[in-house]
Design an enzyme around this catalytic site. Structure first.
Site, PDB file in Angstrom:
ATOM      1  N   PHE A  91      -8.414   0.802  -0.848  1.00  0.00           N
ATOM      2  CA  PHE A  91      -9.249  -0.245  -1.440  1.00  0.00           C
ATOM      3  C   PHE A  91      -8.588  -0.917  -2.637  1.00  0.00           C
ATOM      4  O   PHE A  91      -9.253  -1.555  -3.441  1.00  0.00           O
ATOM      5  CB  PHE A  91     -10.610   0.335  -1.857  1.00  0.00           C
ATOM      6  CG  PHE A  91     -11.359   0.971  -0.717  1.00  0.00           C
ATOM      7  CD1 PHE A  91     -11.935   0.177   0.274  1.00  0.00           C
ATOM      8  CD2 PHE A  91     -11.473   2.344  -0.613  1.00  0.00           C
ATOM      9  CE1 PHE A  91     -12.614   0.747   1.340  1.00  0.00           C
ATOM     10  CE2 PHE A  91     -12.149   2.930   0.456  1.00  0.00           C
ATOM     11  CZ  PHE A  91     -12.722   2.130   1.430  1.00  0.00           C
TER      12      PHE A  91
ATOM     13  N   VAL B 266       0.829  -1.199   0.000  1.00  0.00           N
ATOM     14  CA  VAL B 266       0.000   0.000   0.000  1.00  0.00           C
ATOM     15  C   VAL B 266       0.870   1.259   0.000  1.00  0.00           C
ATOM     16  O   VAL B 266       0.648   2.195  -0.770  1.00  0.00           O
ATOM     17  CB  VAL B 266      -0.946  -0.022   1.222  1.00  0.00           C
ATOM     18  CG1 VAL B 266      -1.625   1.319   1.427  1.00  0.00           C
ATOM     19  CG2 VAL B 266      -1.986  -1.125   1.046  1.00  0.00           C
TER      20      VAL B 266
ATOM     21  N   CYS C 297      -5.702  -9.931   3.066  1.00  0.00           N
ATOM     22  CA  CYS C 297      -6.685  -8.963   3.578  1.00  0.00           C
ATOM     23  C   CYS C 297      -7.976  -9.578   4.081  1.00  0.00           C
ATOM     24  O   CYS C 297      -8.414  -9.271   5.191  1.00  0.00           O
ATOM     25  CB  CYS C 297      -6.995  -7.944   2.491  1.00  0.00           C
ATOM     26  SG  CYS C 297      -5.510  -7.168   1.868  1.00  0.00           S
TER      27      CYS C 297
HETATM   28  C1  UGA Z   1      -8.946  -7.065  -1.409  1.00  0.00           C
HETATM   29  C2  UGA Z   1     -10.051  -6.079  -1.822  1.00  0.00           C
HETATM   30  O1  UGA Z   1     -10.652  -6.497  -3.041  1.00  0.00           O
HETATM   31  C3  UGA Z   1      -9.485  -4.659  -1.992  1.00  0.00           C
HETATM   32  O2  UGA Z   1     -10.528  -3.749  -2.279  1.00  0.00           O
HETATM   33  C4  UGA Z   1      -8.782  -4.246  -0.692  1.00  0.00           C
HETATM   34  O3  UGA Z   1      -8.182  -2.956  -0.800  1.00  0.00           O
HETATM   35  C5  UGA Z   1      -7.701  -5.258  -0.383  1.00  0.00           C
HETATM   36  O4  UGA Z   1      -8.308  -6.567  -0.230  1.00  0.00           O
HETATM   37  C6  UGA Z   1      -7.032  -4.841   0.916  1.00  0.00           C
HETATM   38  O5  UGA Z   1      -7.701  -4.821   1.954  1.00  0.00           O
HETATM   39  O6  UGA Z   1      -5.867  -4.430   0.888  1.00  0.00           O
HETATM   40  P1  UGA Z   1      -7.030  -8.405  -2.704  1.00  0.00           P
HETATM   41  O7  UGA Z   1      -6.875  -9.157  -1.418  1.00  0.00           O
HETATM   42  O8  UGA Z   1      -5.835  -7.870  -3.386  1.00  0.00           O
HETATM   43  O9  UGA Z   1      -8.017  -7.154  -2.486  1.00  0.00           O
HETATM   44  O10 UGA Z   1      -7.719  -9.414  -3.728  1.00  0.00           O
HETATM   45  P2  UGA Z   1      -9.181  -9.647  -4.347  1.00  0.00           P
HETATM   46  O11 UGA Z   1      -9.148  -9.373  -5.783  1.00  0.00           O
HETATM   47  O12 UGA Z   1     -10.224  -8.975  -3.548  1.00  0.00           O
HETATM   48  O13 UGA Z   1      -9.326 -11.221  -4.156  1.00  0.00           O
HETATM   49  C7  UGA Z   1      -9.355 -11.819  -2.859  1.00  0.00           C
HETATM   50  C8  UGA Z   1      -9.566 -13.297  -2.965  1.00  0.00           C
HETATM   51  O14 UGA Z   1     -10.890 -13.597  -3.385  1.00  0.00           O
HETATM   52  C9  UGA Z   1      -8.663 -14.006  -3.962  1.00  0.00           C
HETATM   53  O15 UGA Z   1      -8.201 -15.208  -3.387  1.00  0.00           O
HETATM   54  C10 UGA Z   1      -9.557 -14.292  -5.146  1.00  0.00           C
HETATM   55  O16 UGA Z   1      -9.159 -15.404  -5.883  1.00  0.00           O
HETATM   56  C11 UGA Z   1     -10.873 -14.548  -4.439  1.00  0.00           C
HETATM   57  N1  UGA Z   1     -12.069 -14.354  -5.292  1.00  0.00           N
HETATM   58  C12 UGA Z   1     -12.355 -13.128  -5.782  1.00  0.00           C
HETATM   59  C13 UGA Z   1     -12.934 -15.421  -5.516  1.00  0.00           C
HETATM   60  O17 UGA Z   1     -12.696 -16.550  -5.037  1.00  0.00           O
HETATM   61  N2  UGA Z   1     -14.059 -15.215  -6.276  1.00  0.00           N
HETATM   62  C14 UGA Z   1     -14.367 -14.003  -6.775  1.00  0.00           C
HETATM   63  O18 UGA Z   1     -15.424 -13.865  -7.431  1.00  0.00           O
HETATM   64  C15 UGA Z   1     -13.484 -12.930  -6.542  1.00  0.00           C
END
Ligand code: UGA
Length: 463
Positions: A166, A11, A292
């Site tokens: 975010f 970040v 996160c």
């Molecule tokens: C997440 C949030 O999306 C961000 O908005 C936030 O700023 C960030 O955490 C944080 O707190 O710093 P991130 O952890 O980078 O971001 O990743 P995401 O894209 O949200 O994915 C998280 C997990 O959910 C991954 O393992 C992904 O594979 C999974 N996922 C996502 C699913 O299993 N299905 C989905 O439909 C979407």
């Protein structure tokens, strides 16, 4: 504006580079000498698309510098961002020790030359704004013990605001320049004005987009949401908890789809088109991971616990996710019956594509479980092999450098992370070298037809 960003992790580094790109003089403070050495040379010590070039560019423009001197950086700054890590403690509470050290050090470095704004960018529990204010005041007092602040016209003046982040790993720069909203929690109108001014180019989208992060079509202005401190802190946790809950919901429905003969992809499309639900984050698979979601959901549960407030939805969100990670093991058992002595190849290790981050990655849980059950595990991740080997020396994985070497002698291949290069693999070629032609699509991203046409058995999630 003169900006100081303390902590050059994910970040902090992205925030520093973006604010520097917008024409602010940014000094990023990094305590780790190893990381600092790399950053000064323009080398980003983790994988994030575009960040390496972007950081280099902003250093060369003269707007971004790195230092280990918190004091010097704080003294110059108008706005001081705290962007240090807040990892989970074993009991689920966030470890705030770095925030504590930094807040006191900021207090010790402040002088009375101007009013500073101290911004909590780290994800911190509700109430941390007040806590940081107290720590900074303690730092001020320890540095210059005087009876009363008001008695010193030159005494440091500051205010603390919350400005949650975010951005997503893998699309961090795009998320920073084109966010859905900017949230600022503050009790001081002047601080709100300064923050609004700092983010003005993003709010009004007046900056020239970097070549690698073009402005999305029809993207216009960004809502600037002003709240009180506690609400801003809760917005951050609630947003992540809601997204995690949405995925767990999709995964729970996926299990039901398998029972009744429905297809979760069609269900997700059908419900996602309702604008009140929205189609994002409804992809069923091996579950959510990363640094996160798990951390923030458990921190939220901890806050609630302090008030003896029940959090049934959050608990269910976590337990559905834990169960979901092992769904692929069940599918392997259904197809192969015995897992002892079998060889399973994992396509992907990182918790999601476009990052080498392995924190709370489903692949690690799956690998441990397979090994526990007596299977051999091979893995191929386009960027995270090495990191996995370093971080999990006891995980007996055979690391491969291509999908073909991975498939060699496997009884099954499981897609765990949906890296783009896995979407169009040469399944016929892979099938020839496998011992048993089984493909488990843990993210529902493969073409079932292609896999079946290659003479293989395909199993997805929830269909
Ligand atoms: C997440 C949030 O999306 C961000 O908005 C936030 O700023 C960030 O955490 C944080 O707190 O710093 P991130 O952890 O980078 O971001 O990743 P995401 O894209 O949200 O994915 C998280 C997990 O959910 C991954 O393992 C992904 O594979 C999974 N996922 C996502 C699913 O299993 N299905 C989905 O439909 C979407």
């Amino acid at each position: 504006m003169d900006i100081c960003v303390i902590g050059a992790g994910y970040v902090g580094l992205v925030t520093s580079a973006c604010l520097a790109y917008l024409g602010n003089h940014v000094t990023a403070v990094e305590a780790s000498s190893e990381r600092l050495g790399s950053l000064k040379k323009g080398i980003v010590p983790f994988f994030e698309p575009g960040l390496q070039e972007f950081v280099k560019e902003t250093i060369e423009s003269g707007f971004l510098t790195f230092t280990d001197s918190l004091e010097g950086a704080v003294k110059k700054a108008d706005v001081i961002f705290i962007a240090v890590g807040t990892p989970s403690l074993p009991n689920g509470e966030p470890d705030l020790s770095q925030v504590m050290v930094v807040a006191r050090a900021i207090g010790g470095a402040l002088d009375g030359s101007k009013r500073r704004i101290i911004v909590n960018k780290s994800t911190v529990p509700v109430g941390s704004g007040n806590w940081v204010e107290m720590l900074v005041s303690q730092g001020v007092q320890n540095a210059q013990p005087v009876p009363a602040r008001s008695a010193r016209p030159e005494s440091p003046s500051f205010t603390v605001v919350s400005n949650p982040e975010f951005l997503r790993e893998g699309s961090a720069i795009t998320d920073s320049f084109y966010p859905d909203r900017i949230v600022v929690g503050a009790s001081d109108d002047n601080a709100v004005d300064v923050m609004k001014n700092l983010y003005k180019p993003i709010i009004n989208q007046t900056f020239e987009p970097p070549s690698f992060a073009p402005r999305p079509a029809a993207f216009q202005t960004v809502p600037f949401v002003v709240t009180d401190l506690a609400s801003a802190e809760l917005i951050k946790y609630s947003a992540n908890a809601f997204l995690a809950m949405k995925i767990s919901f999709a995964n729970e429905i996926a299990g039901l789809c398998e029972k009744v003969g429905a297809d979760v992809r069609q269900v997700a499309q059908g419900i996602g088109l309702d604008y009140r639900i929205g189609k994002a984050f409804l992809n069923a698979g091996v579950g959510w991971g990363g640094s996160c979601f798990g951390k923030d959901v458990s921190a939220l549960m901890q806050v609630a616990k302090e008030y003896s407030y029940p959090t049934s939805l959050l608990e269910a969100t976590v337990s559905v996710n834990e169960r979901q990670r092992l769904v692929v093991i069940k599918k392997l058992q259904e197809e192969l019956k015995i897992l002892k002595g079998r060889t399973v190849g994992l396509l992907g290790l990182s918790f999601k594509p476009d990052t080498d981050d392995l924190r709370d990655a489903p692949a690690i849980t799956i690998a441990y479980q397979l090994l526990k059950m007596g299977a051999s595990v091979k893995a191929f991740d386009p960027v995270a092999n090495e990191r996995c080997e370093q971080l999990h020396p006891n995980l007996e994985i055979t690391y491969c450098d291509s999908a073909l070497t991975l498939a060699q002698d496997c009884d099954a291949v499981v897609l765990v992370t949906e890296w783009a290069l896995f979407r169009n693999l040469d399944w016929k070629g892979l099938s020839k070298v496998m011992r048993w032609p089984l493909v488990i699509d843990g993210r529902n991203v493969l073409s079932e037809q292609d896999v079946v046409d290659a003479g293989m058995t395909y199993r997805g999630i929830g269909h």
